[in-house]
Scaffold this active site. Sequence first.
Site, PDB file in Angstrom:
ATOM      1  N   MET A  68      33.966 -13.924 -16.832  1.00  0.00           N
ATOM      2  CA  MET A  68      34.045 -12.542 -17.309  1.00  0.00           C
ATOM      3  C   MET A  68      33.023 -12.200 -18.379  1.00  0.00           C
ATOM      4  O   MET A  68      32.879 -11.045 -18.751  1.00  0.00           O
ATOM      5  CB  MET A  68      35.448 -12.272 -17.854  1.00  0.00           C
ATOM      6  CG  MET A  68      36.533 -12.216 -16.800  1.00  0.00           C
ATOM      7  SD  MET A  68      36.289 -10.880 -15.623  1.00  0.00           S
ATOM      8  CE  MET A  68      36.523  -9.458 -16.686  1.00  0.00           C
ATOM      9  N   ASP A 191      47.266 -15.922 -17.821  1.00  0.00           N
ATOM     10  CA  ASP A 191      46.287 -17.007 -17.728  1.00  0.00           C
ATOM     11  C   ASP A 191      46.478 -18.003 -18.872  1.00  0.00           C
ATOM     12  O   ASP A 191      45.503 -18.443 -19.501  1.00  0.00           O
ATOM     13  CB  ASP A 191      44.867 -16.440 -17.734  1.00  0.00           C
ATOM     14  CG  ASP A 191      43.844 -17.422 -17.155  1.00  0.00           C
ATOM     15  OD1 ASP A 191      44.253 -18.324 -16.397  1.00  0.00           O
ATOM     16  OD2 ASP A 191      42.647 -17.287 -17.458  1.00  0.00           O
TER      17      ASP A 191
END
Length: 276
Positions: A68, A191
């Site tokens: 990301m 996560d």
Amino acid sequence: SEIRNGKNPSIDSFVKAFPHLEKVIRVNFPALLVLEKTVGGRSKRNDNAVDRMFGKCIAQVEIGRGAMGIVYKGIQKEFGRVVAIKAIPLNDSENSGVVERFELERRAMARLDHSNIVPIYEYGYNEQYAYLVMKYIDGQSLDKILCPSADYRSKTLLTELHSDWKAFSALGVKIASGLQHAHEQGLVHRDIKPANLLLDKERKIWITDFGLAKVYDHAKSLSRTGDAIGTPRYMAPEQLRGHCDCRSDVYSLGITLYELATGSRAWPDHSLEALT
């Protein structure tokens, strides 16, 4: 790091410095060098961190890179404090919905105020990046401690945790407390794993990276029904099938603590197919 800084270190110099790792170095370093020359050059995107500006902050050195974005260590000039800067490329075709995910993470972290969750100081956009400025945690993530090739200090730290189960359980309680706070604010992290848990030099644990967080009242979902968002090895069975709630984070924490307690993986295979 030396190669990316324009140096040309020899493999023999590393063998001389770490003779007990000679076989590993001679087998793996040539392959790593080839990968760096072929893939690494493309992934850097000319990101020389020195003096790169993010709002009122100066990025000084890259300390992490993931799917990301990039994480830099830098200085927030206004207060003269060291910070971590998470920068997400805006023109990255591999990151679909990058602005939406950035806004989701920003709003998610803005809701949170807990002593074991990394706080956000500033956020914004420039010509190339969306960025979050966060507290810099001087320590290491739990995955570094668990790594089979961890350095001596990391292995010593793991030994210390295993020798004091009261301290180990207190560590788990702190993480659980931070997650409960997030859940009470309507967030599911999605996560939780060793890489997103940071242990500082004072042995304080921090939860980081809410980039995949699910916001219960968020009007626009960023994942389709049936999508499996997260890291498969730490995902609850229902999350692997595209559905999750607060209990999914609890499961992920349980897997993480199991690995930290045993020093081994709960599941031997990374693949989504094998885990499902």
